[in-house]
Design an enzyme around this catalytic site. Structure first.
Site, mmCIF file in Angstrom:
data_model
loop_
_atom_site.group_PDB
_atom_site.id
_atom_site.type_symbol
_atom_site.label_atom_id
_atom_site.label_comp_id
_atom_site.label_asym_id
_atom_site.label_seq_id
_atom_site.Cartn_x
_atom_site.Cartn_y
_atom_site.Cartn_z
ATOM 1 C CG ASP A 1 -2.084 0.938 1.054
ATOM 2 O OD1 ASP A 1 -2.840 0.774 0.087
ATOM 3 O OD2 ASP A 1 -2.240 1.862 1.885
ATOM 4 N N GLY B 1 -0.126 7.127 -11.883
ATOM 5 C CA GLY B 1 -0.420 7.939 -10.707
ATOM 6 C C GLY B 1 0.209 9.323 -10.761
ATOM 7 N NE ARG C 1 4.424 0.189 -5.811
ATOM 8 C CZ ARG C 1 4.308 1.385 -6.351
ATOM 9 N NH1 ARG C 1 5.069 1.760 -7.352
ATOM 10 N NH2 ARG C 1 3.410 2.232 -5.897
#
Ligand code: IMP
Length: 212
Positions: free
Chosen positions: A88, A169, A197
């Protein structure tokens, strides 16, 4: 000390031959994570729920990245019976007191709308105050309930207009001063070499590897 092999699978990290369900419905994210794992752990076999022909009933989002990632990974494990991997993430803008943060995906109706909204909110904010970071929490859950969590952050600055065509994004407005490019101007190799990430998965894999 010599490590035991073969008969202590119950608490071990997943076997490299075993499939691991990547709990995401976002194809862009899935591809990015696969690219990251091709470098960090090339023998892990990541499969998406779509590839397995299963649907994961993702729980409603909470106010916490780690809780969200754990809930997604656990749901994937429960449905598939395989280890579940989830992350997340969000964008934290200092001038907005850390918003949109854990709500980044719901800050606007689509990527373009989210970017326009962000630029509007920052319209009167000078460059030196446009600092921001991406944060990512990654979780691996085994069917026996054992889990590990990793965290990664990527510091940058929000631009005044979108630049670049790659990624997804907020990538077009997230500028990395060390590389002199927005995340959307980077090749996937450049982005994956520095992203939140990658750092979260590297942190996670480091914890798994040292959990002996
Ligand atoms: P999640 O799917 O709930 O983790 O949503 C994370 C949201 O944060 C995404 O929808 C994007 O809006 C944003 N985000 C997270 N990581 C990135 C990234 O690497 N680039 C651009 N936006 C990102």
């Amino acid at each position: 000390m010599k490590r035991k092999r073969g008969h202590n699978n119950v608490r071990n990290p997943p076997h490299i031959e075993e499939k691991i369900v990547l709990a995401t419905g976002n194809p862009g994210k899935a591809q990015e994570i696969r690219n990251i794992f091709s470098i960090l752990a090339p023998r892990w076999d990541l499969v998406t729920p779509a590839e397995l022909g299963i649907e994961i009933p993702y729980p409603p989002e909470q106010e916490d990245y780690a809780a969200n990632a754990s809930a997604k990974a656990l749901a994937a494990t429960e449905v598939s019976g395989l280890p579940g991997l989830a992350e997340d993430s969000g964008l934290e803008v200092d001038a907005l007191d850390g918003r949109p943060g854990v709500h980044s995906a719901r800050y606007g109706s689509d990527d373009a709308d989210r970017i326009q909204k962000l630029l509007k909110e920052l319209a009167s904010t000078a460059r030196r105050f446009r600092t921001a970071r991406f944060r990512c929490l990654a979780v691996l859950v085994l069917p026996n309930g054992k889990s590990w969590t990793g965290e990664g952050i990527w510091e940058g600055v929000i631009t005044t207009e979108p630049r670049g065509e790659h990624g997804f994004g907020y990538d077009p407005v997230f500028f990395d001063p060390l590389l002199g490019k927005t995340a959307a101007e980077m090749t996937s190799e450049e982005k994956n070499a520095r992203s939140h990430r990658t750092r979260a998965f590297a942190d996670l894999l480091g914890k798994i590897n040292t959990d002996v």
